[in-house]
Design a protein around this motif. Structure first.
Motif, PDB file in Angstrom:
ATOM      1  N   UNK A  10     -27.947  17.459 -51.986  1.00 60.34           N
ATOM      2  CA  UNK A  10     -28.832  18.628 -52.103  1.00 60.34           C
ATOM      3  C   UNK A  10     -30.273  18.271 -51.747  1.00 60.34           C
ATOM      4  N   UNK A  11     -30.753  17.126 -52.293  1.00 60.14           N
ATOM      5  CA  UNK A  11     -32.134  16.717 -52.039  1.00 60.14           C
ATOM      6  C   UNK A  11     -32.359  16.385 -50.566  1.00 60.14           C
ATOM      7  N   UNK A  12     -31.401  15.707 -49.950  1.00 64.46           N
ATOM      8  CA  UNK A  12     -31.548  15.354 -48.526  1.00 64.46           C
ATOM      9  C   UNK A  12     -31.591  16.604 -47.653  1.00 64.46           C
ATOM     10  N   UNK A  13     -30.788  17.622 -48.057  1.00 61.64           N
ATOM     11  CA  UNK A  13     -30.812  18.878 -47.297  1.00 61.64           C
ATOM     12  C   UNK A  13     -32.174  19.568 -47.434  1.00 61.64           C
ATOM     13  N   UNK A  14     -32.754  19.535 -48.641  1.00 63.06           N
ATOM     14  CA  UNK A  14     -34.070  20.151 -48.852  1.00 63.06           C
ATOM     15  C   UNK A  14     -35.155  19.407 -48.078  1.00 63.06           C
ATOM     16  N   UNK A  15     -35.046  18.069 -48.034  1.00 61.24           N
ATOM     17  CA  UNK A  15     -36.029  17.276 -47.286  1.00 61.24           C
ATOM     18  C   UNK A  15     -35.939  17.586 -45.798  1.00 61.24           C
ATOM     19  N   UNK A  16     -34.738  17.673 -45.275  1.00 62.62           N
ATOM     20  CA  UNK A  16     -34.551  17.936 -43.846  1.00 62.62           C
ATOM     21  C   UNK A  16     -35.045  19.323 -43.454  1.00 62.62           C
ATOM     22  N   UNK A  17     -34.950  20.290 -44.377  1.00 62.59           N
ATOM     23  CA  UNK A  17     -35.344  21.665 -44.055  1.00 62.59           C
ATOM     24  C   UNK A  17     -36.829  21.941 -44.328  1.00 62.59           C
ATOM     25  N   UNK A  18     -37.537  20.988 -44.944  1.00 60.11           N
ATOM     26  CA  UNK A  18     -38.963  21.196 -45.227  1.00 60.11           C
ATOM     27  C   UNK A  18     -39.737  21.336 -43.922  1.00 60.11           C
ATOM     28  N   UNK A  19     -40.530  22.419 -43.804  1.00 58.19           N
ATOM     29  CA  UNK A  19     -41.221  22.709 -42.555  1.00 58.19           C
ATOM     30  C   UNK A  19     -42.672  22.251 -42.480  1.00 58.19           C
ATOM     31  N   UNK A  20     -43.247  21.845 -43.606  1.00 57.63           N
ATOM     32  CA  UNK A  20     -44.625  21.358 -43.597  1.00 57.63           C
ATOM     33  C   UNK A  20     -44.830  20.418 -44.780  1.00 57.63           C
TER      34      UNK A  20
END
Length: 362
Positions: A10-20
């Motif tokens: 879950x955390x890796x997915x959130x990191x990858x999707x962070x846009x700024x």
């Protein structure tokens, strides 16, 4: 799949999707902050048995390290993207002409410049600058300057009066001259007094050479021995320095001012033979530039001084008028039009500070 594996995914997915960078910081706080998901699991290690800690400790710390590395890598990627976007948006065409610096592009208004010139001249002669309020009382603007109630001399000034406040006090007014500062100075300061008073004044008049709001210069000297000869010398030195001529001929004519006795009008020699140009210190013409005189004894009394002990002289002139004469400006109304083209033509560079040794208008 274990709970830690699910959390890591879950955390890796959130990191990858962070846009700024703000989004990355939000993920970091949710995972590694004081109450973050990984931090909460690290807190549980203290309550575990040694055997459980040996298994859970490396697993949780390993997750923490992997998430930290992923956050650092993603933050670096986003910074690179932001830099590239900024470079693309802030390209500079080096073939364009260089813009002028504010100090070169800006201009000082002629009124401000002439006021500084006046301050430089009289400062060199030992005078100080005095100021007073624009909104005055009838006492300071008229009565204390020897304008009795109902006297016809009050009609010399077309005055702007404020509506009465209903408190029984006389209505306030916009000062019609800077002379009220003479009285205020005499009340607050003991002689000898040597002051000049540049400031705004107001009268109901408007044409090419008059404005409802204009700038006036008042001068006052109070001493035991002040006399007309001193006044003539001061005015002569001022005119020579201001108009930047080696010699100047002045003509003093009798006139009436309620606050002086005697009162004098001053003309200065000039040459107007060239169209649109006035030259001072030469020629056969004369031009009136100011009024002056010995301070009336009644004015001294209103200022709290004994006319048997002190005497003085005063003078007044329009700053706008002498600016027009010196710099060849034909219409006073342009002073207040806020036209950038006019200011670019007649204005002064911000660093052109007037000095007597360097030249007032050099």
């Amino acid at each position: 799949m274990s709970e830690l594996d699910t959390l890591e995914k879950t955390l890796m997915a959130e990191i990858a999707s962070a846009g700024d960078e703000a989004a990355i910081e939000a993920v970091r706080v949710s995972a590694l902050g004081k109450k973050g998901s990984i931090s909460e699991r690290l807190k549980t290690l203290g309550a575990m048995s040694p055997e459980e800690r040996q298994t859970a400790g490396p697993a949780i710390n390993g997750l923490k390290n992997r998430v930290t590395e992923a956050l650092t890598a993603r933050r670096a990627e986003l910074r690179d993207v932001a830099i590239q976007a900024r470079l693309a948006a802030e390209r500079l065409d080096v073939t364009l002409p260089v813009r002028q610096a504010p100090a070169e592009r800006g201009r000082i208004h002629p009124i401000s410049q002439v006021t500084d010139e006046i301050a430089a001249i009289f400062g060199d002669l030992g005078f100080s600058i005095a100021e007073g309020p624009d909104i005055e009382t009838d006492h300071y603007n008229f009565t204390a300057l020897n304008f009795p109630e109902g006297h016809p001399a009050r009609e010399m000034h077309d005055t702007f009066f404020f509506n009465p406040k209903g408190d029984g006090l006389p209505p306030r007014l916009l000062r019609t001259h800077t002379s009220p500062v003479q009285i205020r100075t005499m009340e607050a300061q003991k002689p000898p007094i040597r002051i000049v008073i540049p400031g705004k004044t107001y009268r109901q008049d408007s044409d090419a050479t008059h404005s409802p709001m204009f700038h006036q210069l008042e001068g006052l000297v109070i001493d035991r021995t002040a006399n007309v000869a001193n006044m003539k010398w001061v005015l002569s030195e001022f005119c020579k320095a201001f108009f930047e001529v080696p010699n100047v001929n002045m003509r003093f004519r009798p006139s009436f001012f309620p606050f002086t006795g005697p009162g004098l009008e001053v003309d200065i020699q000039c040459d107007r033979s060239r169209p649109g140009e006035v030259r001072f210190g030469e020629g056969s013409d004369w031009m009136e530039i100011l009024g002056c005189g010995m301070v009336h004894p009644n004015v001294l009394r209103f200022g709290g001084l004994d006319p048997d002990e002190y005497q003085g002289f005063a003078w007044g002139m329009g700053i706008d008028r002498i600016a027009m004469l010196k710099y060849g400006m034909p219409d006073l109304r342009a002073f207040f039009d806020a036209d950038v083209r006019w200011l670019s033509h007649y204005g002064f560079r911000p660093l052109d500070l007037p000095t007597l040794f360097g030249g007032l208008s050099s």
